[in-house]
Motif scaffolding. Sequence first.
Motif, PDB file in Angstrom:
ATOM      1  N   GLU A  24       0.792  -1.273  -0.001  1.00  0.00           N
ATOM      2  CA  GLU A  24       0.133   0.053  -0.168  1.00  0.00           C
ATOM      3  C   GLU A  24       0.715   1.291   0.086  1.00  0.00           C
ATOM      4  O   GLU A  24       0.702   2.294  -0.874  1.00  0.00           O
ATOM      5  CB  GLU A  24      -0.910   0.082   1.327  1.00  0.00           C
ATOM      6  N   SER A  27       2.878   1.646  -3.401  1.00  0.00           N
ATOM      7  CA  SER A  27       1.817   1.988  -4.289  1.00  0.00           C
ATOM      8  C   SER A  27       1.752   3.600  -4.477  1.00  0.00           C
ATOM      9  O   SER A  27       1.178   4.036  -5.576  1.00  0.00           O
ATOM     10  CB  SER A  27       0.652   1.429  -4.334  1.00  0.00           C
ATOM     11  N   CYS A  28       2.060   4.419  -3.425  1.00  0.00           N
ATOM     12  CA  CYS A  28       2.032   5.848  -3.586  1.00  0.00           C
ATOM     13  C   CYS A  28       3.410   6.347  -3.817  1.00  0.00           C
ATOM     14  O   CYS A  28       3.127   7.961  -4.271  1.00  0.00           O
ATOM     15  CB  CYS A  28       1.553   6.411  -2.114  1.00  0.00           C
ATOM     16  N   SER A  92       0.500   4.154   7.886  1.00  0.00           N
ATOM     17  CA  SER A  92      -0.532   4.828   7.294  1.00  0.00           C
ATOM     18  C   SER A  92      -1.155   5.652   8.417  1.00  0.00           C
ATOM     19  O   SER A  92      -1.808   6.787   8.304  1.00  0.00           O
ATOM     20  CB  SER A  92      -1.516   4.029   6.767  1.00  0.00           C
ATOM     21  N   ARG A  95      -0.021   9.418   8.888  1.00  0.00           N
ATOM     22  CA  ARG A  95      -0.097  10.180   7.609  1.00  0.00           C
ATOM     23  C   ARG A  95      -1.225  11.034   7.842  1.00  0.00           C
ATOM     24  O   ARG A  95      -2.264  10.616   8.781  1.00  0.00           O
ATOM     25  CB  ARG A  95      -0.410   9.580   6.404  1.00  0.00           C
ATOM     26  N   THR A 127      -1.297  10.337  -9.234  1.00  0.00           N
ATOM     27  CA  THR A 127      -2.487   9.768  -8.426  1.00  0.00           C
ATOM     28  C   THR A 127      -2.455  10.006  -6.824  1.00  0.00           C
ATOM     29  O   THR A 127      -3.401   9.837  -6.263  1.00  0.00           O
ATOM     30  CB  THR A 127      -2.759   8.370  -8.791  1.00  0.00           C
ATOM     31  N   ASN A 128      -1.219  10.506  -6.384  1.00  0.00           N
ATOM     32  CA  ASN A 128      -0.983  10.686  -5.149  1.00  0.00           C
ATOM     33  C   ASN A 128      -1.462  12.055  -4.624  1.00  0.00           C
ATOM     34  O   ASN A 128      -0.638  12.961  -4.369  1.00  0.00           O
ATOM     35  CB  ASN A 128       0.320  10.447  -4.779  1.00  0.00           C
ATOM     36  N   LYS A 152       2.569   1.043 -12.040  1.00  0.00           N
ATOM     37  CA  LYS A 152       1.913   0.988 -10.930  1.00  0.00           C
ATOM     38  C   LYS A 152       0.743   0.248 -10.740  1.00  0.00           C
ATOM     39  O   LYS A 152      -0.144   0.477 -11.602  1.00  0.00           O
ATOM     40  CB  LYS A 152       1.716   2.397 -10.220  1.00  0.00           C
TER      41      LYS A 152
END
Length: 173
Positions: A24, A27-28, A92, A95, A127-128, A152
């Motif tokens: 996860e 992926s960022c 996470s 964040r 996409t981030n 990605k």
Amino acid sequence: MEYRLRELARRDIAAINGWRADRELISCLGAPYRFINQEVDEAWFDAYMRSRQTCVRCAIVGKEDGILGLVTLAGIDHLRQSATLHIMIGSSKNRGRGMGTFAVLSMLRHAFYDLNLHRVELSVLATNEAAIGLYEKCGFSREGTRRQACYKQGKFVDMYEYGILRGEEREPS
């Protein structure tokens, strides 16, 4: 919560290795997901220690000294007075709590006022949205798009290019 930066230490390798195994999180980021063992990360740390003239890696820590994130100025070019910024917040749950803003602004102050750099740049996945918001809040300007530059999760994604010049950084209100 209060945060501070300190130089990356060998004791941080295990935490970073765990983050690199988090699909996860990866992926960022612009980096591909890979299986990375402790030995590879130790070699990565050793390479950093040999390249401290052109790279600054800092652990983001809270009240305790344990690492919560990593912020880096890489490719420091003293002739062009520029560098590339990278940041990774490990868990996470950490964040969206101001840690990224603190780390980016702290590293920009270090780049501009300690290292006498003039420009800092970065690349971010289109996409981030959280990272894009962070960078723009800190004063970065979008300078371009590298179309379908990153693969990605089975598809190609655009990468946005951002830059900031000394004096353009801004504290959030």
